[in-house]
Scaffold this active site. Sequence first.
Site, PDB file in Angstrom:
ATOM      1  N   HIS A 153     111.345  19.801 -49.680  1.00  0.00           N
ATOM      2  CA  HIS A 153     110.249  19.460 -50.587  1.00  0.00           C
ATOM      3  C   HIS A 153     110.412  18.057 -51.172  1.00  0.00           C
ATOM      4  O   HIS A 153     109.583  17.609 -51.958  1.00  0.00           O
ATOM      5  CB  HIS A 153     110.197  20.508 -51.710  1.00  0.00           C
ATOM      6  CG  HIS A 153     108.999  20.436 -52.587  1.00  0.00           C
ATOM      7  ND1 HIS A 153     109.071  20.084 -53.915  1.00  0.00           N
ATOM      8  CD2 HIS A 153     107.682  20.664 -52.332  1.00  0.00           C
ATOM      9  CE1 HIS A 153     107.869  20.114 -54.452  1.00  0.00           C
ATOM     10  NE2 HIS A 153     107.000  20.456 -53.511  1.00  0.00           N
ATOM     11  N   ASN A 207      92.510  28.738 -56.247  1.00  0.00           N
ATOM     12  CA  ASN A 207      93.812  29.143 -56.787  1.00  0.00           C
ATOM     13  C   ASN A 207      93.973  30.657 -56.791  1.00  0.00           C
ATOM     14  O   ASN A 207      95.072  31.184 -56.550  1.00  0.00           O
ATOM     15  CB  ASN A 207      93.989  28.592 -58.201  1.00  0.00           C
ATOM     16  CG  ASN A 207      94.191  27.085 -58.223  1.00  0.00           C
ATOM     17  OD1 ASN A 207      94.407  26.458 -57.171  1.00  0.00           O
ATOM     18  ND2 ASN A 207      94.117  26.492 -59.390  1.00  0.00           N
ATOM     19  N   ARG A 223     102.920  22.297 -66.856  1.00  0.00           N
ATOM     20  CA  ARG A 223     101.528  22.439 -66.438  1.00  0.00           C
ATOM     21  C   ARG A 223     101.146  23.890 -66.205  1.00  0.00           C
ATOM     22  O   ARG A 223     100.112  24.357 -66.661  1.00  0.00           O
ATOM     23  CB  ARG A 223     101.287  21.646 -65.156  1.00  0.00           C
ATOM     24  CG  ARG A 223      99.837  21.682 -64.674  1.00  0.00           C
ATOM     25  CD  ARG A 223      99.726  21.227 -63.231  1.00  0.00           C
ATOM     26  NE  ARG A 223     100.182  22.239 -62.291  1.00  0.00           N
ATOM     27  CZ  ARG A 223     100.540  21.992 -61.041  1.00  0.00           C
ATOM     28  NH1 ARG A 223     100.544  20.748 -60.597  1.00  0.00           N
ATOM     29  NH2 ARG A 223     100.933  22.965 -60.234  1.00  0.00           N
ATOM     30  N   ARG A 271     103.222  17.649 -47.362  1.00  0.00           N
ATOM     31  CA  ARG A 271     101.774  17.850 -47.206  1.00  0.00           C
ATOM     32  C   ARG A 271     101.124  16.475 -47.078  1.00  0.00           C
ATOM     33  O   ARG A 271     101.068  15.735 -48.053  1.00  0.00           O
ATOM     34  CB  ARG A 271     101.188  18.584 -48.411  1.00  0.00           C
ATOM     35  CG  ARG A 271     101.750  19.961 -48.686  1.00  0.00           C
ATOM     36  CD  ARG A 271     100.971  20.637 -49.807  1.00  0.00           C
ATOM     37  NE  ARG A 271     101.647  21.807 -50.323  1.00  0.00           N
ATOM     38  CZ  ARG A 271     101.584  23.026 -49.766  1.00  0.00           C
ATOM     39  NH1 ARG A 271     100.878  23.194 -48.668  1.00  0.00           N
ATOM     40  NH2 ARG A 271     102.228  24.045 -50.296  1.00  0.00           N
ATOM     41  N   HIS A 292     101.023  16.493 -62.144  1.00  0.00           N
ATOM     42  CA  HIS A 292     101.959  16.811 -61.067  1.00  0.00           C
ATOM     43  C   HIS A 292     103.277  16.050 -61.194  1.00  0.00           C
ATOM     44  O   HIS A 292     104.219  16.313 -60.446  1.00  0.00           O
ATOM     45  CB  HIS A 292     101.289  16.481 -59.715  1.00  0.00           C
ATOM     46  CG  HIS A 292     101.950  17.104 -58.539  1.00  0.00           C
ATOM     47  ND1 HIS A 292     102.725  16.377 -57.653  1.00  0.00           N
ATOM     48  CD2 HIS A 292     101.976  18.381 -58.089  1.00  0.00           C
ATOM     49  CE1 HIS A 292     103.179  17.169 -56.706  1.00  0.00           C
ATOM     50  NE2 HIS A 292     102.739  18.399 -56.939  1.00  0.00           N
ATOM     51  N   TYR A 321      95.862  13.622 -58.301  1.00  0.00           N
ATOM     52  CA  TYR A 321      96.991  14.147 -59.058  1.00  0.00           C
ATOM     53  C   TYR A 321      97.645  13.025 -59.855  1.00  0.00           C
ATOM     54  O   TYR A 321      97.635  11.867 -59.435  1.00  0.00           O
ATOM     55  CB  TYR A 321      98.061  14.745 -58.131  1.00  0.00           C
ATOM     56  CG  TYR A 321      97.659  15.958 -57.329  1.00  0.00           C
ATOM     57  CD1 TYR A 321      96.349  16.445 -57.321  1.00  0.00           C
ATOM     58  CD2 TYR A 321      98.607  16.628 -56.566  1.00  0.00           C
ATOM     59  CE1 TYR A 321      96.005  17.550 -56.577  1.00  0.00           C
ATOM     60  CE2 TYR A 321      98.273  17.741 -55.809  1.00  0.00           C
ATOM     61  CZ  TYR A 321      96.960  18.194 -55.820  1.00  0.00           C
ATOM     62  OH  TYR A 321      96.625  19.293 -55.074  1.00  0.00           O
TER      63      TYR A 321
END
Length: 851
Positions: A582, A191, A713, A522, A741, A615
Amino acid sequence: MDSIVRESELPAALLEETAATARLRAVVDPKLLSPRTELEINRLTRLVDPDWLRRPRIELHYDEVTIRSDAMARSFYQLCGHARGGRRERLERLARALEESHDLRPLASNPRERAELLLKWSRRGERDPWDEGSDSLHRIPELVTDENRDAQFLNPELSLLAFQMRVLALAENPRTPLQERLRFLSIVSANLDEFFMVRMAGLRATAREQAEEQTEDGMTSGERLERILDRVGDIVKRQASCYADCRRALREIGVQIVDWHELDLTERHDLRTRCHEEILPALTPLAMTLSPGHPMPHLPHLAFSLAVVFRLDEGDRPHLAELDLPADTARFLRVPREDYAVIPVEQVIAANLDLLYPNAQSESAHLFRVTRGGDLSFDEDAADDLLVAVSDAVGRRHYNPAIRVEVERSMPRFVRALLIESLRREGGATEDVGPEVFQEVDGLVDLRRLDELILPHHSALRYEPFRPGTPVAADASFFDEMQSRDLLFHHPFDSFAETVVRFIREAAVDQDVSAIKITLYRVGDSSPIVDALLEAARSGKRVVVFVELKARFDEENNVSWARSLERAGANVVYGLVGLKNHSKVTLVVRREDGKLKRYAHVGTGNYNVRSGAQYTDLSLFSARDDLTADISDLFNELTGSSRPPQGLSRGALVAPHQLLPTILALIEREAAHARAGRPASIRAKFNGLSDPEVVHALYDASAAGVEIDLIVRGICTLRPGVPGLSERIRVVSVLGRFLEHSRIYRFGNDGAPTYFIGSSDLRPRNLRRRVELLVPVLDSANRDALDRILDAYFSDSRGWDLAPTGEYVARASGSSAAQEHFVAELGQRDFASPARAAPGALERAGVNTGA
């Protein structure tokens, strides 16, 4: 050539008979010489470590070295040690102890050589990058820890770093299973890499160009950058300390990460052989020098590199070369012992440099790692083919400007200076590069690769395994189940493979299915979902795929998948100019009784099997005419037009034009209820909140009397609990074994609540620069399930509460109790009719029900 003289004044010293003065007199009259550079050393000497006869075995010198050239004077300090009896083992142990306890690092050049380097910097017309009077790096002064109390917003970058610190707390907690601690350490490192690649380049540019510009977080650009770098430094120090603690814990279970000095002769010989056979043939040293006309090597992005210091002969000055370790080089090498022991690969290479330089004297090797900006540089509007443009831009990413250089603390100053010069000389470099790019690391560089360690198969080292629920029976048809009701699943507690993947696989092989339409953001480097789409396209079905080529750091995978799908006969759309898609949505068209029937899946997470298991996300499967018609309209706009979707008409919401104004209207509706004295509330869960317009709307709703509970989050710029501004807003963050998520939005609406799930957070990029999709949840059982999920997270006894200052306060240490509850609940659930957890289940899992 050096000679020792008795006189301290230069004219008298030149008259003495020495080898150096004899050489000088052969070429010039010494009387014609004048001082150019003076080197003065003031020395304090101590004799230590006496033997049994009280004879000192070690001689220590503390030197103040002053260099004078013209009107410039510089000083630095060094500690020298000499073994008086010829044996160096005790001196080496003392050196290691001093390095560890007093933050010292070994030098790779003598005072004269360092004087020459300083002189070279001076002649270049630049000040010494480390003009602090010693060898230490420039340190940013500590600033106040509270956010400016007059600012209405928290800083987004500091908020992102606060999330990393919460993840790090899981790694630091000794009650977290050891392998999971290593995993969390790896996550924080990855990260931080992304933080530098994505955020830091723009921040540094802003700090230089608009140093006095005030923003809504109450800081100037320069102040903001200092605070961020200070926070990053805190994280890196905590990581190093946590790694050292985990390393000790590993030893207790028989897993050792050893250093070269801990090996015996047999172990060293074995590793030397492996180094010669498996590593050195792939290495190519590249000289690093300030000599004119000699190209500096390009320092690769996120790769391990070694700066090697060597001399060609005894009296030669030090030289520097750079070694790139191949990407497939193991991070650790196995040590030949009965128990499990490994050693970092850079230590093996450093100890065997004579194999690489057989005709030179190798002195040291220092590991470093360069991080470069992550943005792609290409003109979308001018691109003839977006697929080719993105593919070419990905290849150029490794030449982006350097943002950070991680170095071992022991790296000498002159090596760092040459690294800076190499970065400055890169073609097209437009930004000044200075010592601020260096990030010193204690211990292991790049903790992302701790997952290469092989730990014993012991249940106490990992989270307790669980078997995800299989909510649709194996012998049932997914399409039949969807016709009877909407299906809502909570991943990973409901199996992603047995729901989402199964739905697309069934559609791919169903003879009655005529078309499959899907968005991919993704999907990873291997994907059963894409495999199913390829099978469907090859079998003659109409397969329409919107592949977002610009998904950051997944561009290369997505380019490859797009080309594979095209070759199989699918219709592929690559993207929209200036926007990213997205949304996570699939539409299946199936012929039933002579008519076409539509089935839809809408998710909060990607079509990625790996993240589906790691997730927490939500999936809604529906055959409702209103929802499937909206989704059909969305695909028609995505594939049939080059402009972004303008809006949907039957309840679903799409960005960038429709979602933001509707969210603001829903917030204002709650505020109007509160002003009229009616019940008003907002409960939501998402990953980020940083859109200023939404934050202001929430402030206004709080002032009107709306009770607002948010589970956020990561990034959150809203300041909760500020009297007169946000006293009715509460923000909690939940972290655990799974990455949170899912996105849920619930607006109370005077007792007739409205629910949405989907892909969007409340950040400017989601609401203004992306195609995002939120869909309404209408089924009462599914709404009850969403309420139970929200209740569990809001009541999590190990959650983190956000204070008005930006500080997060843990209710208790440890992994999310809500996640533990969802795992424990698996055996009690009725998927045909979602029901509440058994009495006491929440309390046993550590979730406070308020009862």
